[in-house]
Design a protein around this motif. Sequence first.
Motif, PDB file in Angstrom:
ATOM      1  N   MET A   1       0.856  -1.189   0.000  1.00 27.38           N
ATOM      2  CA  MET A   1       0.000   0.000   0.000  1.00 27.38           C
ATOM      3  C   MET A   1       0.883   1.226   0.000  1.00 27.38           C
ATOM      4  SD  MET A   1      -2.661   1.223   2.915  1.00 27.38           S
ATOM      5  CE  MET A   1      -1.305   1.584   3.999  1.00 27.38           C
ATOM      6  N   GLU A   2       0.552   2.193  -0.867  1.00 26.43           N
ATOM      7  CA  GLU A   2       1.375   3.388  -1.003  1.00 26.43           C
ATOM      8  C   GLU A   2       0.512   4.616  -0.754  1.00 26.43           C
ATOM      9  OE1 GLU A   2       4.644   2.769  -1.445  1.00 26.43           O
ATOM     10  OE2 GLU A   2       3.891   0.753  -1.357  1.00 26.43           O
ATOM     11  N   LEU A   3       0.245   4.946   0.487  1.00 23.01           N
ATOM     12  CA  LEU A   3      -0.596   6.095   0.768  1.00 23.01           C
ATOM     13  C   LEU A   3       0.180   7.398   0.747  1.00 23.01           C
ATOM     14  CD1 LEU A   3      -2.985   4.845   3.537  1.00 23.01           C
ATOM     15  CD2 LEU A   3      -3.458   5.231   1.134  1.00 23.01           C
ATOM     16  N   LEU A   4       1.427   7.378   1.198  1.00 21.64           N
ATOM     17  CA  LEU A   4       2.182   8.623   1.247  1.00 21.64           C
ATOM     18  C   LEU A   4       3.662   8.326   1.127  1.00 21.64           C
ATOM     19  CD1 LEU A   4       2.347  11.663   1.697  1.00 21.64           C
ATOM     20  CD2 LEU A   4       2.342  11.240   4.156  1.00 21.64           C
ATOM     21  N   GLU A   5       4.285   8.969   0.139  1.00 23.65           N
ATOM     22  CA  GLU A   5       5.731   8.782  -0.040  1.00 23.65           C
ATOM     23  C   GLU A   5       6.316  10.083  -0.529  1.00 23.65           C
ATOM     24  OE1 GLU A   5       8.958   5.659  -0.745  1.00 23.65           O
ATOM     25  OE2 GLU A   5       6.872   5.134  -0.968  1.00 23.65           O
ATOM     26  N   THR A   6       6.536  11.011   0.372  1.00 23.74           N
ATOM     27  CA  THR A   6       7.063  12.320   0.014  1.00 23.74           C
ATOM     28  C   THR A   6       8.549  12.238  -0.243  1.00 23.74           C
ATOM     29  OG1 THR A   6       7.529  12.874   2.303  1.00 23.74           O
ATOM     30  CG2 THR A   6       5.338  13.418   1.482  1.00 23.74           C
ATOM     31  N   ASN A   7       9.087  13.294  -0.875  1.00 19.86           N
ATOM     32  CA  ASN A   7      10.534  13.344  -1.098  1.00 19.86           C
ATOM     33  C   ASN A   7      11.288  13.297   0.224  1.00 19.86           C
ATOM     34  OD1 ASN A   7      10.361  13.469  -3.863  1.00 19.86           O
ATOM     35  ND2 ASN A   7      10.171  15.713  -3.900  1.00 19.86           N
ATOM     36  N   SER A 136       3.889  -7.294   3.700  1.00 15.65           N
ATOM     37  CA  SER A 136       2.578  -7.565   3.106  1.00 15.65           C
ATOM     38  C   SER A 136       1.855  -6.298   2.701  1.00 15.65           C
ATOM     39  CB  SER A 136       1.711  -8.354   4.096  1.00 15.65           C
ATOM     40  OG  SER A 136       1.606  -7.674   5.339  1.00 15.65           O
ATOM     41  N   GLY A 137       2.438  -5.109   2.993  1.00 16.95           N
ATOM     42  CA  GLY A 137       1.766  -3.860   2.706  1.00 16.95           C
ATOM     43  C   GLY A 137       2.418  -3.026   1.626  1.00 16.95           C
ATOM     44  N   ALA A 138       3.723  -2.775   1.725  1.00  9.40           N
ATOM     45  CA  ALA A 138       4.411  -1.898   0.771  1.00  9.40           C
ATOM     46  C   ALA A 138       4.499  -2.552  -0.601  1.00  9.40           C
ATOM     47  CB  ALA A 138       5.808  -1.570   1.286  1.00  9.40           C
ATOM     48  N   ALA A 139       4.453  -1.714  -1.647  1.00  6.33           N
ATOM     49  CA  ALA A 139       4.351  -2.255  -2.995  1.00  6.33           C
ATOM     50  C   ALA A 139       5.637  -2.206  -3.811  1.00  6.33           C
ATOM     51  CB  ALA A 139       3.258  -1.511  -3.770  1.00  6.33           C
ATOM     52  N   TRP A 155       5.271 -10.153   0.103  1.00  8.64           N
ATOM     53  CA  TRP A 155       3.988 -10.820  -0.079  1.00  8.64           C
ATOM     54  C   TRP A 155       2.968  -9.968  -0.808  1.00  8.64           C
ATOM     55  CZ3 TRP A 155       3.169 -15.881   1.664  1.00  8.64           C
ATOM     56  CH2 TRP A 155       4.258 -16.447   2.355  1.00  8.64           C
ATOM     57  N   ALA A 156       3.110  -8.654  -0.796  1.00 10.54           N
ATOM     58  CA  ALA A 156       2.181  -7.778  -1.514  1.00 10.54           C
ATOM     59  C   ALA A 156       2.411  -7.903  -3.021  1.00 10.54           C
ATOM     60  CB  ALA A 156       2.387  -6.329  -1.073  1.00 10.54           C
ATOM     61  N   ASP A 157       1.356  -7.661  -3.801  1.00 12.30           N
ATOM     62  CA  ASP A 157       1.561  -7.569  -5.245  1.00 12.30           C
ATOM     63  C   ASP A 157       2.280  -6.253  -5.522  1.00 12.30           C
ATOM     64  OD1 ASP A 157      -0.675  -6.115  -4.473  1.00 12.30           O
ATOM     65  OD2 ASP A 157      -2.048  -7.070  -5.881  1.00 12.30           O
ATOM     66  N   ASP A 158       3.409  -6.319  -6.216  1.00 13.89           N
ATOM     67  CA  ASP A 158       4.315  -5.174  -6.241  1.00 13.89           C
ATOM     68  C   ASP A 158       4.104  -4.260  -7.447  1.00 13.89           C
ATOM     69  OD1 ASP A 158       5.656  -6.364  -8.422  1.00 13.89           O
ATOM     70  OD2 ASP A 158       7.110  -7.356  -7.122  1.00 13.89           O
ATOM     71  N   THR A 159       4.899  -3.176  -7.492  1.00 16.97           N
ATOM     72  CA  THR A 159       4.726  -2.158  -8.525  1.00 16.97           C
ATOM     73  C   THR A 159       4.959  -2.721  -9.923  1.00 16.97           C
ATOM     74  OG1 THR A 159       7.007  -1.463  -8.066  1.00 16.97           O
ATOM     75  CG2 THR A 159       5.237  -0.162  -7.085  1.00 16.97           C
ATOM     76  N   TYR A 160       5.856  -3.694 -10.049  1.00 15.54           N
ATOM     77  CA  TYR A 160       6.085  -4.295 -11.366  1.00 15.54           C
ATOM     78  C   TYR A 160       4.853  -5.066 -11.811  1.00 15.54           C
ATOM     79  CZ  TYR A 160       8.264  -6.907 -15.167  1.00 15.54           C
ATOM     80  OH  TYR A 160       8.564  -7.452 -16.395  1.00 15.54           O
ATOM     81  N   ALA A 161       4.315  -5.913 -10.934  1.00 16.91           N
ATOM     82  CA  ALA A 161       3.154  -6.725 -11.292  1.00 16.91           C
ATOM     83  C   ALA A 161       1.924  -5.865 -11.579  1.00 16.91           C
ATOM     84  CB  ALA A 161       2.844  -7.722 -10.174  1.00 16.91           C
ATOM     85  N   ASP A 184       1.622  12.442  -7.787  1.00 16.71           N
ATOM     86  CA  ASP A 184       2.930  13.041  -8.052  1.00 16.71           C
ATOM     87  C   ASP A 184       3.924  12.767  -6.928  1.00 16.71           C
ATOM     88  OD1 ASP A 184       4.917  14.439  -9.297  1.00 16.71           O
ATOM     89  OD2 ASP A 184       4.142  16.427  -8.787  1.00 16.71           O
ATOM     90  N   TYR A 185       4.283  11.500  -6.765  1.00 17.69           N
ATOM     91  CA  TYR A 185       5.434  11.103  -5.950  1.00 17.69           C
ATOM     92  C   TYR A 185       5.968   9.805  -6.514  1.00 17.69           C
ATOM     93  CZ  TYR A 185       2.075   8.349  -3.034  1.00 17.69           C
ATOM     94  OH  TYR A 185       1.107   7.496  -2.562  1.00 17.69           O
ATOM     95  N   SER A 186       6.953   9.216  -5.887  1.00 21.48           N
ATOM     96  CA  SER A 186       7.727   8.148  -6.516  1.00 21.48           C
ATOM     97  C   SER A 186       6.879   6.957  -6.943  1.00 21.48           C
ATOM     98  CB  SER A 186       8.836   7.682  -5.576  1.00 21.48           C
ATOM     99  OG  SER A 186       8.300   7.186  -4.371  1.00 21.48           O
ATOM    100  N   PHE A 187       5.854   6.626  -6.160  1.00 18.61           N
ATOM    101  CA  PHE A 187       5.000   5.493  -6.522  1.00 18.61           C
ATOM    102  C   PHE A 187       4.338   5.721  -7.877  1.00 18.61           C
ATOM    103  CE2 PHE A 187       0.531   4.048  -6.547  1.00 18.61           C
ATOM    104  CZ  PHE A 187       0.754   2.684  -6.668  1.00 18.61           C
ATOM    105  N   GLY A 188       3.706   6.880  -8.050  1.00 18.90           N
ATOM    106  CA  GLY A 188       3.047   7.176  -9.307  1.00 18.90           C
ATOM    107  C   GLY A 188       4.018   7.216 -10.468  1.00 18.90           C
TER     108      GLY A 188
END
Length: 411
Positions: A1-7, A136-139, A155-161, A184-188
């Motif tokens: 889960m990627e709720l917040l990932e600021t610089n 199990s949470g971070a992607a 265990w989480a389904d990741d950003t590549y998948a 508009d942060y690294s996840f996106g």
Amino acid sequence: MELLETNASRRWAAAAIATLMLTAPLAYAAPDGSGISDGAVRIAVLGDYGSGRDLGGPGSVTAAKLAAEDFHNKVLGKPIEIISADHQNKPDVAVGIARQWFDVEHVDAVTDLAVSSVGLAVAGLATQSNRTALVSGAATSDFTGDKCSPVVTHWADDTYALSAGLVGELSRRVGKEWFFVAVDYSFGTAMVKDASRAVTDTGGKVIGAVRYPFNTTDFSSFLLAAQSSGAKVVALAGTGADTVNAVKQTHEFGLQQGGQTIVGMLTFISDVHSIGLRDAQGMYIASQYYWDDDDGTRAFAKRFIEIEKREPTKLQAATYAAVRHYLQAIEAGGSDEAKAVNAEMRKLPVDFFGRPAHIRKDGRVVYDLSLYRVKKPDESKYPWDYYQKIAAIPGDKAFRPEGTGGCKLDK
């Protein structure tokens, strides 16, 4: 889960990991590598109790406890203890809690770890402290890339998948012209980059992309850009409240009515519940778990809903599967020492709600993803009957090929 990932959080996480690499490993309570250290197996659930509480939060604690119940709360004759805390989406807070757990409270494993900056920082500490991290949470796929570790499993389904795997399947089935609306942060940024490559690889075309600030409530300009592009597929690369608000507004602006297909690249069933079927109908998502898939998923959901009064999300289901497999490995290997139990985890086949899965050397848990379409309101026959399964995406197609992510354990 990627709720917040600021610089700032990413910089803090990078600094924390670098510092941990220079720190001497802490002594482990069972240096001979045998038996159960400190007379108990202690598993800590470190999650988000704020904006992401419906995705993980208390439900992840319930999931871990249900896994312990499968062993009658004992393994190798010793008690299983489940504890928890809120990391507040802050890497420094998370590392402080985890350090207390590892150094003072003799915690053997930590799980959930929603948000990549938090997960990476705690996984780095777990590696230095010789403790187990069950992510199990971070992607982010970095967990099985250059940040891989022999004591970390993902265990989480990741950003590549959720980009290459999902987009590759949908590009063939739904449309070749794509437009991305990304946070508009690294996840996106990572999702758009990987997904764009997948669109091109399947002979499609990226018409355009826009980025919106995290936690915005007005998506009008971004969705109008997507609408005017004429792209067949509009993919939303965000999470939580952002996804809920964006999908509701796609309906208001008539994107679906105009023939465009909406894709939620990281969407949870709790998001669909919040959106409602009237606005979410026809949206495509991918997930490794849906409560009503089969007897295995329904059996876990029945136990979970008796406690939480709502169906489990894929994050909560992944927490259950991770803790259960960890305990099986302790039982099979006769030890909770981190390197030993993680080696055993990689040897044992994974029972992922009755379906086969396995763990690679790099720590990636490989299972089939499913592609779902959200049902129309009149297609839903009972509470939480939200998804129609469209296709299975085989694990070897969904996840990044082993040996290509930069993990030193692959060599």
